[in-house]
Design a protein around this motif. Structure first.
Motif, short mmCIF file in Angstrom:
data_model
loop_
_atom_site.label_atom_id
_atom_site.label_comp_id
_atom_site.label_asym_id
_atom_site.label_seq_id
_atom_site.Cartn_x
_atom_site.Cartn_y
_atom_site.Cartn_z
N ARG A 304 0.84 -1.19 0.00
CA ARG A 304 0.00 0.00 0.00
C ARG A 304 0.88 1.25 0.00
O ARG A 304 1.83 1.37 0.78
N ASN A 305 0.54 2.17 -0.88
CA ASN A 305 1.27 3.43 -0.98
C ASN A 305 0.83 4.37 0.15
O ASN A 305 -0.35 4.50 0.43
N ILE A 306 1.80 5.01 0.80
CA ILE A 306 1.49 5.97 1.86
C ILE A 306 2.16 7.30 1.56
O ILE A 306 3.14 7.37 0.81
N LYS A 307 1.61 8.35 2.14
CA LYS A 307 2.20 9.68 2.03
C LYS A 307 2.82 10.05 3.37
O LYS A 307 2.17 9.98 4.40
N VAL A 308 4.09 10.43 3.33
CA VAL A 308 4.82 10.80 4.54
C VAL A 308 4.83 12.31 4.68
O VAL A 308 5.24 13.03 3.76
N ALA A 309 4.37 12.79 5.85
CA ALA A 309 4.35 14.24 6.10
C ALA A 309 5.68 14.73 6.65
O ALA A 309 6.21 15.74 6.20
N TYR A 310 6.23 14.02 7.63
CA TYR A 310 7.48 14.42 8.26
C TYR A 310 8.32 13.17 8.57
O TYR A 310 7.79 12.07 8.71
N GLU A 311 9.60 13.41 8.70
CA GLU A 311 10.53 12.33 9.04
C GLU A 311 11.19 12.64 10.37
O GLU A 311 11.79 13.69 10.55
N LEU A 312 11.06 11.74 11.33
CA LEU A 312 11.71 11.82 12.62
C LEU A 312 12.77 10.73 12.68
O LEU A 312 12.80 9.84 11.83
N PRO A 313 13.65 10.75 13.69
CA PRO A 313 14.63 9.67 13.82
C PRO A 313 13.94 8.31 13.93
O PRO A 313 13.21 8.05 14.89
N ASP A 314 14.12 7.46 12.93
CA ASP A 314 13.58 6.09 12.88
C ASP A 314 12.07 6.03 12.71
O ASP A 314 11.49 4.93 12.73
N VAL A 315 11.41 7.16 12.56
CA VAL A 315 9.94 7.18 12.54
C VAL A 315 9.45 8.10 11.42
O VAL A 315 10.07 9.11 11.12
N TYR A 316 8.34 7.70 10.79
CA TYR A 316 7.66 8.56 9.82
C TYR A 316 6.33 9.03 10.40
O TYR A 316 5.63 8.27 11.08
N VAL A 317 5.99 10.30 10.10
CA VAL A 317 4.65 10.81 10.39
C VAL A 317 3.85 10.66 9.10
O VAL A 317 4.20 11.24 8.07
N VAL A 318 2.79 9.86 9.15
CA VAL A 318 2.02 9.51 7.95
C VAL A 318 0.91 10.53 7.74
O VAL A 318 0.13 10.82 8.64
N ALA A 319 0.85 11.05 6.51
CA ALA A 319 -0.20 12.01 6.17
C ALA A 319 -1.45 11.30 5.68
O ALA A 319 -2.58 11.71 5.99
N SER A 320 -1.28 10.22 4.91
CA SER A 320 -2.44 9.48 4.39
C SER A 320 -2.00 8.09 3.95
O SER A 320 -0.82 7.82 3.75
N GLY A 321 -3.01 7.19 3.81
CA GLY A 321 -2.74 5.84 3.32
C GLY A 321 -2.93 4.76 4.35
O GLY A 321 -3.00 3.57 3.99
#
Length: 361
Positions: A304-321
Motif C-alpha cells: 500500500r502506498n502511503i504519504k509521509v508528512a514528516y521524518e523523525l529519527p527512525d519514525v515517519y509521520v504519515v499524512a495518508s494511506g
C-alpha cells in the motif's frame, strides 16, 4: 534404451525441483513475521526553513553633494566607529559659498545697525529697520545652509560597523545620491524565513505549551550557530502565491561570525497534535514513493502506498494511506511479495515506538 534414460532423468529432475519448491514454501511458511499498527499521539518535530541573514543595522552610504572624491579614509571590510569620517568630497566650492554667505551676514548686520540708528532719530521709518532685520535673517539662513552643504562634504559613519565594498576610487566625480559604500552593524542579526499555513497554525496554537520562542540556526557549512535565536515578529499576512508567511528571528552575534547577506537554515521545534506514527523500517521505497505491507485477517500481505508528512529519527509521520486498525509488516518487507500468505506475530505499537528514537510528548 536412451529414450528411457532421458525420460528417467527428466522425471527425477521434476521430482527434485518439486521437492525443493515444497521445502522453500515450507520454510517461508515457517517464518513468523512481526506486525504492528500505526500509533496516533502528540509529538514534536524539528523542521528546517531556508533563511536569509540580515544585519540589524545595514545602510547604504550615499553622497549628499556633487563633487570630486578627494579622500577615502577607510578600507573595505574595516570596522569603523560612530562619527568617524569615511569620505571627503572636494569642499572648496562649498567653503567659498560659506565665506560669501558669512560676508552677506556681516553686511546685513551693518545695514540693520544703521537703519536702527536712523529710525531711532526719526530719519527713516521703522519699516526701513524691519526690512534691514529681514535681510539679516535671510543672510543668516543662507549662511546656515552653506554650512550644512559644507558639512555634507565629509561623510561620517552614523553608527559603528563594518565597511562593505567601495566602488569608487579617488578622483571620481561623485553626483548627489551616488553609492559610496554600505555599513553593517553585526552585533545582532536578523534571520527571515517562510512558514507554511499549517505550520504557522500549529506554532500559534501552542504558544503556552511551547514555553519558548527559541530557534537554532544551521549555517551554510552545516554547523549549528552556537547562539540561540528568538522569534520576534511574524508578518501581517500570507503570501497569496506561495501560501507562506514570513517569520523574523533575532540572534546575538558576539564574535561577528555572521554577516549581512549570508544564508542558512532555521531549525524550529513545532508541535504535532494527533500525529500518526509508524517505524521507518516497516516501509520500502519504489521510485521515490513510500510503501508498506498491510496484512489482512487471513494473513495475506498487500502493498500500500502511503504519504509521509514528516521524518523523525527512525519514525515517519504519515499524512495518508493508513488507519489505526491496519496491521503492517514490521520486518521482512524485502522478503515478501503481494498476495503472499504469512504467519505473523503482533507486537505492541507503543512498545515498538519506545524502542526507537522518538521524541514524544
Amino acid at each position: 534404451m536412451i529414450k528411457r534414460v532421458v525420460a528417467g532423468i527428466a522425471l527425477s529432475s521434476i521430482f527434485l525441483f518439486t521437492g525443493c519448491n515444497k521445502k522453500t514454501e515450507e520454510k517461508e511458511e515457517a517464518t513468523v513475521y512481526p506486525v504492528t499498527s500505526p500509533v496516533v499521539m502528540d509529538t514534536v518535530i524539528d523542521k528546517e526553513f531556508v533563511a536569509q541573514i540580515r544585519s540589524v543595522k545595514n545602510i547604504e552610504v550615499r553622497a549628499q553633494e556633487k563633487g570630486f572624491l578627494e579622500k577615502i579614509f577607510v578600507d573595505e571590510g574595516q570596522f569603523v566607529r560612530q562619527g568617524q569620517t569615511l569620505f571627503r568630497i572636494m569642499p572648496k566650492l562649498y567653503q567659498a559659498e560659506l565665506l560669501k554667505a558669512q560676508a552677506e551676514v556681516a553686511q546685513a548686520t551693518i545695514e540693520l545697525k544703521n537703519a536702527s540708528t536712523l529710525a531711532n532719530n526719526n530719519i527713516v521709518s521703522k519699516n526701513e529697520r524691519a526690512m534691514a532685520k529681514a535681510k539679516l535673517d535671510a543672510a543668516n539662513a543662507e549662511a546656515k545652509l552653506a554650512q550644512i552643504h559644507l558639512s555634507f562634504t565629509d561623510i561620517k559613519a552614523p553608527f559603528s560597523g563594518i565597511i562593505d565594498r567601495i566602488p569608487l576610487k579617488l578622483g571620481s566625480l561623485v553626483d548627489e545620491g551616488d553609492l559610496l559604500t554600505s555599513l553593517s552593524d553585526n552585533n545582532d542579526i536578523y534571520t527571515y524565513f517562510n512558514v507554511s499555513e499549517p505550520e504557522y497554525l500549529n506554532y500559534q496554537r501552542n504558544v503556552a505549551s511551547r514555553g519558548s520562542n527559541q530557534v537554532a540556526l544551521v549555517m551554510a557549512n552545516g554547523d549549528v550557530f552556537p547562539q540561540k535565536g528568538e522569534v520576534q515578529t511574524i508578518e501581517g499576512q500570507f503570501d497569496s502565491e506561495t501560501g507562506n508567511i514570513a517569520f523574523r528571528a533575532k540572534f546575538p552575534n558576539p564574535d561577528k561570525l555572521l554577516r549581512n547577506g549570508e544564508t542558512g537554515k532555521i531549525r524550529m521545534t513545532l508541535p504535532l497534535k494527533n500525529a500518526m506514527l509508524i517505524p521507518q523500517k516497516a516501509t520500502y521505497e519504489i521510485q521515490d514513493q513510500k510503501y508498506v505491507f498491510v496484512v489482512d485477517k487471513n494473513g495475506t500481505v498487500k502493498s500500500r502506498n502511503i504519504k509521509v508528512a514528516y521524518e523523525l529519527p527512525d519514525v515517519y509521520v504519515v499524512a495518508s494511506g493508513l488507519s489505526t486498525g491496519d496491521k503492517i509488516l514490521l520486518e521482512g518487507v524485502q522478503k515478501v511479495k503481494d498476495d503472499q500468505k504469512v504467519k505473523t506475530k503482533a507486537e505492541d505499537p507503543k512498545k515498538v515506538l519506545q524502542s526507537l528514537k522518538l521524541k514524544a510528548e
